[in-house]
Write an enzyme that holds these catalytic residues in place. Structure first.
Site, short mmCIF file in Angstrom:
data_model
loop_
_atom_site.label_atom_id
_atom_site.label_comp_id
_atom_site.label_asym_id
_atom_site.label_seq_id
_atom_site.Cartn_x
_atom_site.Cartn_y
_atom_site.Cartn_z
N LYS A 1 13.94 9.06 -42.62
CA LYS A 1 13.38 8.49 -41.42
C LYS A 1 14.06 7.10 -41.34
CE LYS A 1 8.97 7.40 -39.03
NZ LYS A 1 7.54 7.47 -39.41
N SER B 1 4.63 9.61 -35.98
CA SER B 1 5.83 9.23 -35.66
C SER B 1 7.20 9.61 -36.20
CB SER B 1 6.13 7.61 -35.92
OG SER B 1 5.59 7.18 -37.14
N SER C 1 1.42 10.38 -39.43
CA SER C 1 2.80 10.50 -39.14
C SER C 1 3.88 11.18 -39.78
CB SER C 1 3.45 8.95 -38.84
OG SER C 1 2.89 8.17 -37.77
#
Length: 478
Positions: free
Chosen positions: A78, A153, A177
């Site tokens: 990420k 996210s 997330s």
């Protein structure tokens, strides 16, 4: 089987057996990503560097000697987790030129196990949302339907794995997330107990809530990454008969989308048929406490920690400076609130910390008094919504606020500090539905063992179909 469809375990077995080289495997993943650019999973990638590293692994013999458990396996990371030599902007404009010199602790652990970095994945800006519809880097799209969100996210991490661009990924989870995008993209995703993994090299959102978490196509792959990141190898042989799982029906199984409800009830029937004891019991005041604690913790810690993190590496930006570079209206509004008259101050923050201690005591009593091994519920109350539905979405014929609706089941456990894992459990209208199991604090390996036993009873997740390509190509979607 095409190489891009392999799990981590299958890829490792194929590399060990010399059925393909590391370079061939990396090239297949890169070709798969080139075939479906509409997914927009990558925030940054260096294909030539990846291929060069794969060739180096082939030449070194590190795969054959079996000493490194991830030798030659590319993983997605990420965009708020530092990787040396690649940008790490947390999806926001003010950090767009940030290029860390070193690796985050979790990345070092994976590299020490022989992994390669496939690339940095797109995310909801500053990790402050669940759609991954990022106005700075563009919307990440769900491989099952490109007109739908992948969740957030950590949407890019989930989309990359589901689409076959990498066999597994790291995300971060503050209120759901990792688990939420895993659920919406048909993957397994773990939020570990706070402090389980190295925490350096992460662009902070909330230091007492942020947790790096692995996601993959199988629980076994997720458990392998957890073992490498935690140093904890323990797994138990779980006997489902007699296992006790709480079912918080009033608070977490109510007002579900019809297909999600059907999937959930099917899972519960299957577990009951195997002798699992389903205890219908809700955590007292669970959602009420979550609503009063969650945002004060995040907003106050963001204001304190993000500028301090940037200053420590020689990038002295205030929260106002960061706000100036935000492109996504939903994120800009949240940060603006902390910069204005409604800002969470020190006393409100301390009160939230005290309330969280009370919430944790309630959770401990819940597991103890009902003699529970865990609790089970749908990860989200509905499958993926459409891209562009950033404020509201439809649930059972009504327009409901999007963010609190999607996180209503995942956020309480993160506030209370419970480990949780989402498993793919079926489809609703062709879109993945996830079921989550949460356990007491620091029960991570037991939770993974339980999830592995339950996973064996659930239907296999079909491959994504990339529906909606024509609409995306025609510019009909954002």
């Amino acid at each position: 089987m095409e190489l891009f469809r392999l799990t981590v375990a299958q890829a490792r077995a194929g590399l060990l057996a010399r059925r393909f080289s590391c370079e061939e495997y990396a090239a297949a993943l890169l070709a798969r990503a080139r075939a479906f650019p509409e997914v927009n999973a990558w925030a940054a990638q260096d294909p030539e560097r990846l291929l060069a590293q794969a060739r180096a692994v082939d030449a070194s013999g590190r795969v054959a000697d079996g000493g490194q458990r991830l030798a030659g396996v590319p993983l997605a990371i990420k965009d708020n987790i530092d990787v040396a030599g690649l940008p790490c902007a947390a999806g926001t404009g003010a950090l767009g030129r940030r290029r860390p010199a070193g690796n985050a602790g979790v990345v070092r652990d994976l590299l020490d196990a022989g992994a390669l970095v496939a690339g940095k994945t797109g995310m909801h800006e500053l990790a402050m949302g669940i759609t991954s519809n990022n106005a700075v880097t563009g919307a990440v799209r769900n491989p099952y339907d490109l007109t739908r969100i992948p969740g957030g996210s950590s949407g890019g991490s989930a989309a990359a794995v589901a689409a076959g661009f990498a066999p597994a990924a790291l995300g971060t989870d503050t209120g759901g997330s990792v688990r939420l995008p895993a659920a919406l993209c048909g993957l397994a995703g773990l939020r570990p107990s706070i402090g389980r993994y190295a925490a350096d090299g992460l662009v902070p959102l909330s230091r007492t809530r942020d947790a790096v978490g692995p996601m993959a196509r199988t629980v076994a792959d997720t458990a392998l990454l957890d073992a490498i990141l935690s140093g904890d190898e323990t797994l138990s042989q779980v006997e489902l008969s007699g296992l006790r799982l709480g079912v918080p029906r009033a608070s977490m199984l109510s007002d579900l989308e019809a297909g999600t409800a059907q999937v959930m009830e099917s899972v519960l029937r299957t577990l009951a048929s195997q002798g699992v004891v389903l205890v219908e019991a809700d955590v007292p005041r669970y959602r009420e406490l979550d609503e009063s604690i969650g945002f004060p913790l995040v907003l106050y810690e963001l204001e304190q920690d993000l500028p301090a993190f940037l200053a420590a590496e020689g990038q002295p930006l205030s929260l106002a400076d960061v706000h100036a570079g935000i492109g996504s209206p939903d994120v800009a509004a949240i940060v603006a609130a902390q910069l204005g008259d409604r800002a969470v101050g020190g006393e409100a923050y301390r009160q939230a910390r005290r309330q969280r201690s009370h919430m944790q005591a309630i959770c401990a009593d819940y597991f103890r008094s009902h003699r529970l091994d865990g609790m089970i519920f749908p990860t989200t109350p509905l499958p993926a919504s459409r891209i562009g539905e950033d404020a509201t979405t439809e649930l059972n014929g009504k327009q409901v606020p999007l963010f609190p609706t999607f996180v209503r089941n995942t956020d309480p456990g993160s506030v209370a500090g419970l480990p949780g894992i989402s498993l793919p459990a079926g489809l609703s209208r062709g879109l993945p539905v996830g079921v989550e199991i949460d356990g007491p604090p620091h029960s991570d390996r037991w939770l993974l063992s339980v999830a592995m036993a339950i996973e064996a009873l659930l239907p296999a997740m079909p491959e994504p179909e990339f529906r909606g390509r024509e609409a995306v190509a025609a510019g009909a979607m954002q």
